[in-house]
Design a protein around this motif. Structure first.
Motif, PDB file in Angstrom:
ATOM      1  N   TRP A   1     -20.540  46.470  17.499  1.00  0.00           N
ATOM      2  CA  TRP A   1     -19.823  46.782  16.276  1.00  0.00           C
ATOM      3  C   TRP A   1     -20.730  46.223  14.931  1.00  0.00           C
ATOM      4  CZ3 TRP A   1     -15.582  48.846  14.078  1.00  0.00           C
ATOM      5  CH2 TRP A   1     -14.720  49.238  15.288  1.00  0.00           C
TER       6      TRP A   1
ATOM      7  N   ARG B   1     -26.361  52.084  18.816  1.00  0.00           N
ATOM      8  CA  ARG B   1     -25.460  51.448  19.350  1.00  0.00           C
ATOM      9  C   ARG B   1     -24.703  52.082  20.625  1.00  0.00           C
ATOM     10  NH1 ARG B   1     -22.007  53.967  15.917  1.00  0.00           N
ATOM     11  NH2 ARG B   1     -22.849  52.471  14.000  1.00  0.00           N
TER      12      ARG B   1
ATOM     13  N   GLU C   1     -19.339  43.102  20.601  1.00  0.00           N
ATOM     14  CA  GLU C   1     -19.542  42.561  19.484  1.00  0.00           C
ATOM     15  C   GLU C   1     -20.935  42.931  18.562  1.00  0.00           C
ATOM     16  OE1 GLU C   1     -18.618  38.472  19.650  1.00  0.00           O
ATOM     17  OE2 GLU C   1     -16.705  38.672  18.414  1.00  0.00           O
TER      18      GLU C   1
ATOM     19  N   ILE D   1     -16.549  53.724  15.467  1.00  0.00           N
ATOM     20  CA  ILE D   1     -17.455  52.786  14.801  1.00  0.00           C
ATOM     21  C   ILE D   1     -18.153  53.410  13.731  1.00  0.00           C
ATOM     22  CG2 ILE D   1     -19.360  50.890  14.800  1.00  0.00           C
ATOM     23  CD1 ILE D   1     -18.324  50.264  17.775  1.00  0.00           C
TER      24      ILE D   1
END
Length: 283
Positions: free
Chosen positions: A34, A42, A31, A73
């Motif tokens: 994201w 990331r 999470e 993403i």
């Protein structure tokens, strides 16, 4: 003997919670990935919980590997650059975790919602995630009221800025509803009920004949979103033009709002009689 049984029970319970925490850790990292907007940062996060053969499937993609997930993403943020992810509580069973999530835009309006199912490998990594979408997502009543409160605060803050800081009546007019009512205490030299923004400006001009004003303490905001009301509490410091005397006084202003505009204002002075006498006093 009972004490031994109790200690054993606590030991087992502690192990259960520890196992659950271990299983939720890769989901927390997932999470966090994201929520991370920087692609390189990331990808590093994803690689800590994602294997080369880990898979992700939802209505928009079916991919394998960390780089592919990062690209999914990236594409999402190209379409929704200011999206905010929120998620609900997690349900853990064996090596499976499931939870609901919701994606809002920068104005807290819903983009989509859904539910994810994750299969873990028991070693702190994710083997597979399947996402299900609900594009008919709606906000809960509490979320709607929170958004309304935020919007109302912004409108009142704009009014405060226009009136007390910039004296920008053109901008102020855009947030005042036609026929809006301003109630000033009758005991003041400019007291009365004023209907419509044109009448408000006449009242502002009349009040300016009596004093110069500066803000001594910036406002604190209170709200009842269910009634479309905002109250601000602040302190003014005034200099009476007739006497040259100065006075500090707390004030609260009550705002009614509807459809993003102010429909009524009523100020409350800490001591209206004292303020009226101060304004009328002579050297």
């Amino acid at each position: 003997m009972r004490k031994i049984y109790f200690l054993c029970f606590l030991f087992i319970l502690n192990n259960v919670f520890a196992q659950k925490k271990d299983k939720l850790n890769p989901i927390a990292v997932y999470e966090k990935a994201w929520q991370e907007h920087n692609s390189d940062t990331r990808l590093k996060l994803i690689k800590t919980i994602w294997l080369d053969d880990s898979t992700f499937e939802d209505p928009s993609a079916s991919i394998k590997g960390a780089v592919a997930l990062n690209n999914v993403i990236n594409e999402f943020y190209k379409k929704f650059p200011e999206a905010i992810l929120t998620s609900g509580s997690k349900v853990v069973k064996d090596n499976y975790v499931t939870w609901d999530w919701k994606i809002l835009d920068s104005k807290n309006k819903p983009i989509m919602a859904g539910r994810d199912f994750a299969r873990l490998n028991g070693k702190g990594q994710v083997s597979k995630i399947i996402g299900f979408w609900d594009k008919e997502v709606t906000l809960s009543e509490s979320e709607i009221l929170k958004n309304l409160e935020t919007d109302n605060f912004k409108i009142v803050a704009k009014y405060y800025e226009c009136f007390f800081k910039t004296r920008d009546f053109n901008t102020m007019a855009t947030i005042i509803e036609e026929g809006a009512i301003y109630n000033q205490a009758e005991g003041l030299p400019y007291g009365g009920t004023y209907v419509g923004f044109n009448e408000w400006t006449k009242m502002y001009a009349k009040s300016a004949e009596f004093f110069d004003l500066e803000i001594e303490k910036e406002p604190v905001y209170f709200s009842d979103a269910t009634k479309n009301e905002v109250v601000i509490y602040f302190t003014i410091k005034c200099k009476a033009k007739k006497s040259g005397k100065t006075l500090s006084m707390p004030i609260s202003e009550h705002f009614d709002l509807k459809n993003g505009k102010i429909t009524a204002i009523r100020p409350f002075y800490f001591d209206t009689k004292q303020f009226a006498e101060f304004l009328k006093s002579k050297k």
